[in-house]
Design a protein around this motif. Structure first.
Motif, short mmCIF file in Angstrom:
data_model
loop_
_atom_site.label_atom_id
_atom_site.label_comp_id
_atom_site.label_asym_id
_atom_site.label_seq_id
_atom_site.Cartn_x
_atom_site.Cartn_y
_atom_site.Cartn_z
N GLY A 35 30.39 27.99 23.04
CA GLY A 35 30.96 29.07 23.83
C GLY A 35 31.06 30.36 23.05
N ALA A 49 31.77 33.07 27.95
CA ALA A 49 30.74 32.20 28.52
C ALA A 49 30.69 30.91 27.72
CB ALA A 49 29.38 32.89 28.50
N VAL A 51 28.42 26.95 27.42
CA VAL A 51 27.28 26.14 27.82
C VAL A 51 27.50 24.73 27.31
CG1 VAL A 51 25.90 26.87 25.81
CG2 VAL A 51 24.76 25.95 27.85
N SER A 57 26.03 26.16 32.29
CA SER A 57 26.76 27.33 31.81
C SER A 57 27.85 27.74 32.77
CB SER A 57 25.80 28.49 31.58
OG SER A 57 25.12 28.81 32.76
N ASN A 58 28.83 28.46 32.22
CA ASN A 58 29.90 29.03 33.02
C ASN A 58 30.27 30.38 32.42
OD1 ASN A 58 31.23 27.11 30.95
ND2 ASN A 58 32.88 28.50 31.52
N TYR A 59 30.82 31.26 33.24
CA TYR A 59 31.09 32.64 32.82
C TYR A 59 32.43 33.11 33.34
CZ TYR A 59 26.07 32.70 31.94
OH TYR A 59 24.81 32.42 31.47
N LYS A 64 30.01 37.96 34.87
CA LYS A 64 29.00 37.31 35.72
C LYS A 64 27.96 38.33 36.20
CE LYS A 64 31.62 33.36 37.51
NZ LYS A 64 32.30 32.78 38.69
N THR A 68 24.31 36.49 29.80
CA THR A 68 23.65 35.20 29.91
C THR A 68 23.79 34.44 28.60
OG1 THR A 68 22.01 36.09 31.46
CG2 THR A 68 21.50 33.99 30.41
N ILE A 69 24.30 33.23 28.69
CA ILE A 69 24.40 32.37 27.51
C ILE A 69 23.24 31.38 27.53
CG2 ILE A 69 25.91 30.67 28.63
CD1 ILE A 69 27.36 30.38 25.92
N LEU A 80 24.02 35.02 23.26
CA LEU A 80 24.68 35.69 24.37
C LEU A 80 23.95 37.01 24.60
CD1 LEU A 80 27.05 35.52 26.39
CD2 LEU A 80 28.34 36.98 24.81
#
Length: 114
Positions: A35, A49, A51, A57-59, A64, A68-69, A80
């Motif tokens: 993260g 973020a 992964v 993945s989550n943000y 958002k 982008t991770i 990142l």
């Protein structure tokens, strides 16, 4: 002992882009969740973020569509990509590895000028 080394921070104008990298030592990277967190002056550290080891993945809502991770298990590296940066993205960004506990990098400063 896991060591995390971040790079890629710097000064950028609003609307610009930066890519942060975090290289992990050891052999547990591929089975760990990774993260990126950030901490602005006077504020608590927050998740930006994450992964999973499976690539899910989550943000944070605030990033958002802009950040982008990604991860490269062959290189023990998590990235990142930060686009459309805003002044409120200014913070120290920390890499986190989570497996049976949490490991942290030393942080890299990101400053976005308006």
């Amino acid at each position: 002992q896991v060591q995390l080394v971040e790079s890629g921070g710097g000064l950028v104008q609003a609307g610009g882009s930066l890519r942060l990298s975090c290289v992990a030592s050891g052999s547990i990277f591929s089975i760990s969740a990774m993260g990126w967190y950030r901490q602005a002056p006077g504020k608590q550290r927050e998740l930006v973020a994450g992964v999973s080891r499976d690539g899910v993945s989550n943000y944070a809502d605030s990033v958002k569509g802009r950040f982008t991770i990604s991860r490269d298990n062959a290189k023990n590296t998590v990235y990142l990509q930060m686009n459309s940066l805003k002044s409120e993205d200014t913070a120290v960004y920390y890499c986190n590895l989570h497996l049976w506990g949490d490991y942290w990098g030393q942080g890299t400063q990101v400053t976005v000028s308006s």
